[in-house]
Write a protein that holds these residues in place. Structure first.
Motif, mmCIF file in Angstrom:
data_model
loop_
_atom_site.group_PDB
_atom_site.id
_atom_site.type_symbol
_atom_site.label_atom_id
_atom_site.label_comp_id
_atom_site.label_asym_id
_atom_site.label_seq_id
_atom_site.Cartn_x
_atom_site.Cartn_y
_atom_site.Cartn_z
ATOM 1 N N LEU A 190 32.519 49.342 30.466
ATOM 2 C CA LEU A 190 32.239 48.454 31.597
ATOM 3 C C LEU A 190 31.099 48.958 32.557
ATOM 4 O O LEU A 190 30.392 48.056 33.131
ATOM 5 N N ALA A 191 30.800 50.279 32.343
ATOM 6 C CA ALA A 191 29.631 50.599 33.298
ATOM 7 C C ALA A 191 28.353 50.055 32.827
ATOM 8 O O ALA A 191 27.512 49.691 33.584
ATOM 9 N N CYS A 192 28.390 49.608 31.346
ATOM 10 C CA CYS A 192 27.038 49.156 31.062
ATOM 11 C C CYS A 192 27.180 47.648 30.655
ATOM 12 O O CYS A 192 26.296 46.888 30.937
ATOM 13 N N HIS A 193 28.269 47.356 30.195
ATOM 14 C CA HIS A 193 28.582 45.936 29.791
ATOM 15 C C HIS A 193 29.399 45.167 30.925
ATOM 16 O O HIS A 193 30.623 45.130 30.880
ATOM 17 N N THR A 194 28.703 44.949 32.091
ATOM 18 C CA THR A 194 29.215 44.514 33.238
ATOM 19 C C THR A 194 29.831 43.116 33.142
ATOM 20 O O THR A 194 30.510 42.667 33.989
ATOM 21 N N ASN A 195 29.426 42.282 31.881
ATOM 22 C CA ASN A 195 29.978 40.878 31.861
ATOM 23 C C ASN A 195 31.318 41.099 30.739
ATOM 24 O O ASN A 195 31.695 39.859 30.672
ATOM 25 N N ALA A 196 31.467 42.069 30.657
ATOM 26 C CA ALA A 196 32.829 42.176 29.748
ATOM 27 C C ALA A 196 34.166 42.819 30.388
ATOM 28 O O ALA A 196 33.766 43.218 31.447
ATOM 29 N N LYS A 197 35.206 42.450 29.669
ATOM 30 C CA LYS A 197 36.310 43.271 30.314
ATOM 31 C C LYS A 197 37.195 43.943 29.149
ATOM 32 O O LYS A 197 36.746 43.770 27.968
ATOM 33 N N VAL A 198 38.055 44.676 29.452
ATOM 34 C CA VAL A 198 38.712 45.517 28.534
ATOM 35 C C VAL A 198 39.406 44.611 27.505
ATOM 36 O O VAL A 198 40.158 43.848 27.780
ATOM 37 N N GLY A 199 39.084 45.106 26.319
ATOM 38 C CA GLY A 199 39.793 44.302 25.171
ATOM 39 C C GLY A 199 38.744 43.352 24.358
ATOM 40 O O GLY A 199 39.169 43.019 23.396
ATOM 41 N N ASP A 200 37.791 43.053 25.190
ATOM 42 C CA ASP A 200 36.636 42.099 24.479
ATOM 43 C C ASP A 200 35.987 42.778 23.149
ATOM 44 O O ASP A 200 36.225 44.162 23.230
ATOM 45 N N ILE A 201 35.601 42.097 22.388
ATOM 46 C CA ILE A 201 34.549 42.891 21.305
ATOM 47 C C ILE A 201 33.066 42.561 21.594
ATOM 48 O O ILE A 201 32.541 41.535 21.674
ATOM 49 N N ASN A 202 32.673 43.865 21.538
ATOM 50 C CA ASN A 202 31.065 43.901 21.660
ATOM 51 C C ASN A 202 30.408 43.973 20.422
ATOM 52 O O ASN A 202 29.168 43.601 20.626
ATOM 53 N N GLY A 203 31.066 43.900 19.263
ATOM 54 C CA GLY A 203 30.177 43.939 18.058
ATOM 55 C C GLY A 203 30.956 44.308 16.720
ATOM 56 O O GLY A 203 32.242 44.707 16.991
ATOM 57 N N VAL A 204 30.651 44.301 15.756
ATOM 58 C CA VAL A 204 31.121 44.552 14.494
ATOM 59 C C VAL A 204 30.251 45.666 13.503
ATOM 60 O O VAL A 204 29.013 45.112 13.495
ATOM 61 N N ILE A 205 30.895 46.600 13.212
ATOM 62 C CA ILE A 205 30.273 47.546 12.055
ATOM 63 C C ILE A 205 30.504 47.197 10.864
ATOM 64 O O ILE A 205 31.906 47.072 10.628
ATOM 65 N N ASP A 206 29.500 46.821 9.969
ATOM 66 C CA ASP A 206 29.829 46.262 8.459
ATOM 67 C C ASP A 206 29.521 47.320 7.637
ATOM 68 O O ASP A 206 28.421 47.737 7.504
#
Length: 673
Positions: A143-159
């Motif tokens: 959350l320190a960097c991703h200020t618009n997110a909250k815990v449990g959200d998905i930041n991305g997918v590694i394929d």
């Protein structure tokens, strides 16, 4: 047609079958390992790779690297494993804050699995190529960097994508798989071997053993072995064993027949007759009816033997058997119980009807001519009748009654029929008187052993003695011929044999005559009684110089041997083991003499004196003696000629090659000096 395999082929087939089975097991197990690798190992491997990629990217992002630097990290990761591809896709939340990438947006919109992963779903899929989609879940530190997110959200997918062939199996998995495969392979091999050998070899052998035990326990020689097997060697065991059983059964039946039947006539013998008589008494008691027994004695039969010879006498006995047999019912029992004595049981036949049957037999016998050499003769008989229960209710009383009736018919002039009644007490008393005379002689110890010398024909050397029974009656001695018949009929013969054997052996010891062989005549009752065995054994133990010449020989009469061939064979075999030898006495006097050479392991053959005494004037007698000697030699037996009464007879015996001789030429029977 049923086909069989050999034991070698069975082993080869079993090995090939086991090999094919093991290969099949290996193939199935390989497929199982492959499936497990796809289902389990791929997921683990892919997760590890995805986690490593994420940690590498996350480490870079913590340092504030740009997206170009992050892409460079992904490129370097893909170079580590050329066949593996790693991609990272931003979620809309990250794109909103740090900027959108065109390829990420296209992937999110057009790849449903990526879209599912953006919603937090962990995805593993693929057969030939494994694809693992790992969603990056926002944590507190993010959350320190991703200020618009909250815990449990998905930041991305590694394929992560890589081929199945690139899966790595751990050493532990490989060792465990090998151990499992080896255990399964061993179990399969031994299971196949066990069940194949058990069904085709072990079970047939167990069945074979069970059948043998059943045959032995039940003494059933009619049983045959039938084994369920495809192995040729086992089937051969069945075949050869059944052939052996055929031979044994044939031999057993012949022995049984000899045991139950008279060899010359084929009729039942005395022992079997008494069994039938006992059965008929029980049957008559149960049903309350009468029956009749007959005792038949041929008249003047000795005259036929003396005039025409024993061979012709045997022929007459067979013809008489045919005459009697053809005039009796199928249910009637005909037996030969002695040399010229016959007995008949007429079941459910009272005296009146029995008398009619006997008269028919008497008439047919009297009127039937018998061809004998160049002559025709007729023969008659004396018939004694006894009715159950009038003349007796036991075997002994019925036989005594019919015997008395037969003696009565003899005294009445022969060729007659008689029935014992009260007036026959005198005859019974006479027999009883003779019996009392014998018993008194035993009590007063008046039985004495006499001996007659036996010489070596070729060397003239004294070889041994035949021990004979005599009764001391005042100053005279009675020969055995004067009392032995009564003794046998009263069951005293065995006691007399025991007395003579005991005294004869004792005198031999006292005189120290160990260098001469002693010959004893023993009745079958004595032989089967067995009381003489310890007596001879103890005599042997006192022998200071035990050798072939110092032994004891027991003489067997043909007329007695014929009644129990089977049992006598066993006795001879057992007694020879302890050093007792045997001689076949009066050889040639009966039709079955030569047959006994086959069945009895005797050491000596005593040629009947009827052939010996006339060899100086009768060419036929010389031929008989010559051939008897030759046959005895072929069987490995020594010959002893009886009735040698002059030097001319002795000379002919010497020319023939007879081994030993006895008779008045050498000396009459006398007390042992």
């Amino acid at each position: 047609m049923k086909t069989y395999t050999t034991y070698k082929r069975l082993i080869a087939k079993t090995v090939i079958l086991s090999l094919l089975t093991s290969l099949a097991v290996a193939l199935l197990y390989g497929m199982y390992i492959k499936k497990r690798a796809i289902d389990d190992l791929a997921r683990v491997d892919a997760r590890k790779t995805s986690r490593m990629a994420f940690e590498a990217l996350y480490s870079a992002m913590e340092k504030g690297w740009s997206k170009e630097e992050l892409d460079s990290i992904i490129i370097r990761l893909n170079k580590v494993e050329p066949n593996m591809r790693i991609n990272a896709y931003r979620s809309p939340i990250v794109a909103e804050l740090f900027g959108e990438r065109l390829q990420d947006k296209q992937i999110r919109e057009h790849d449903p699995m990526v879209a599912d992963a953006m919603r937090g779903k962990d995805i593993l899929t693929g057969d030939e190529e494994i694809r693992y989609l790992y969603p990056i879940v926002v944590k507190q530190e993010c959350l320190a960097c991703h200020t618009n997110a909250k815990v449990g959200d998905i930041n991305g997918v590694i394929d992560v994508r890589f081929p199945v062939g690139n899966l790595k199996i751990s050493l532990t998995t490989m060792i465990n798989s090998f151990i499992i495969f080896f255990v399964v392979f061993t179990v399969v091999i031994f299971s196949i071997l066990y069940f194949r050998l058990n069904s085709l070899l072990v079970q047939p052998l167990k069945q074979f053993i069970t059948l043998i035990q059943e045959i032995i326990s039940k003494n059933d020689m009619a049983k045959r072995v039938s084994l369920k097997t495809k192995i040729l060697e086992v089937k051969n065991i069945e075949s050869y064993f059944n052939r052996m059983l055929d031979s044994i059964q044939d031999y057993y039946e012949k022995l049984q027949e000899l045991s139950d039947r008279d060899y010359l006539t084929g009729l039942y013998n005395r022992r079997k007759f008494e069994e039938f008589l006992s059965y008929e008494i029980k049957r008559s008691v149960r049903h309350g009816h009468k029956f009749t027994i007959l005792m038949i004695d041929l008249d003047n039969f000795k005259y036929i033997n003396d005039t025409y010879g024993h061979a012709s006498g045997d022929l007459v006995l067979k013809e008489v058997t045919e005459i009697f047999g053809s005039n009796l019912r199928n249910a009637d029992i005909l037996a030969r119980i002695g040399g010229d004595e016959f007995a008949v049981i007429l079941p459910e036949t009272p005296y009146e009807n029995g008398y009619a049957v006997v008269e028919k037999l008497r008439s047919r016998l009297e009127t039937t001519a018998i061809s004998l050499m160049f002559d025709q003769i007729t023969i008659t008989a004396s018939f004694g009748i006894a009715e159950y229960p009038e003349q007796g209710e036991t075997i002994e009383s019925l036989q005594t009654g019919s015997d008395l009736a037969m003696y009565k018919a003899k005294r009445a002039g022969k060729n007659t029929i008689a029935r014992a009644d009260q007036s026959d007490q005198e005859m019974a008393a006479e027999i009883q008187k003779k019996g009392e005379f014998l018993r008194t002689a035993m009590e007063e110890d008046r039985f004495e052993p006499f001996v007659q010398s036996i010489y070596n024909v070729q060397t003239g050397e004294l070889y041994g003695y035949e021990v004979l029974a005599r009764i001391r009656d005042g100053k005279r001695f009675m020969a055995a011929g004067q009392f032995i018949e009564v003794a046998e009929s009263l069951g005293l013969a065995a006691k007399i044999d025991q007395i003579i054997l005991t005294k004869g052996l004792k005198l031999r010891e006292e005189k120290g005559m160990w260098d001469k062989r002693f010959f004893f005549n023993l009745s079958t009752n004595s032989l089967f009684g067995g009381e003489y065995i310890p007596l001879i054994q103890s005599h042997y133990e006192r022998n200071p110089d035990l050798s072939e010449r110092t032994g004891v020989t027991i003489e067997i009469l043909e007329r007695e041997a014929i009644h129990n061939v089977n049992g006598l064979m066993d006795i001879i075999e057992a007694m020879k083991k302890i050093g007792i030898s045997f001689a076949l006495d009066d050889f040639g006097s009966g039709f079955s003499s030569f047959v006994y050479l086959k069945y009895f392991d005797t050491d000596y053959v005593k040629i009947d004196g009827e052939f010996v005494k006339n060899i100086t004037v009768n060419e036929k007698d010389r031929i008989f003696v010559k051939h008897i000697h030759q046959i005895a030699q072929e069987f490995g037996k020594k010959t002893i000629a009886e009735y040698v009464e002059d030097a001319d007879t002795l000379q002919i015996l010497k020319e023939i090659g007879v081994d030993y001789a006895q008779g008045y030429h050498y000396g009459r029977p006398e007390p042992l000096q």
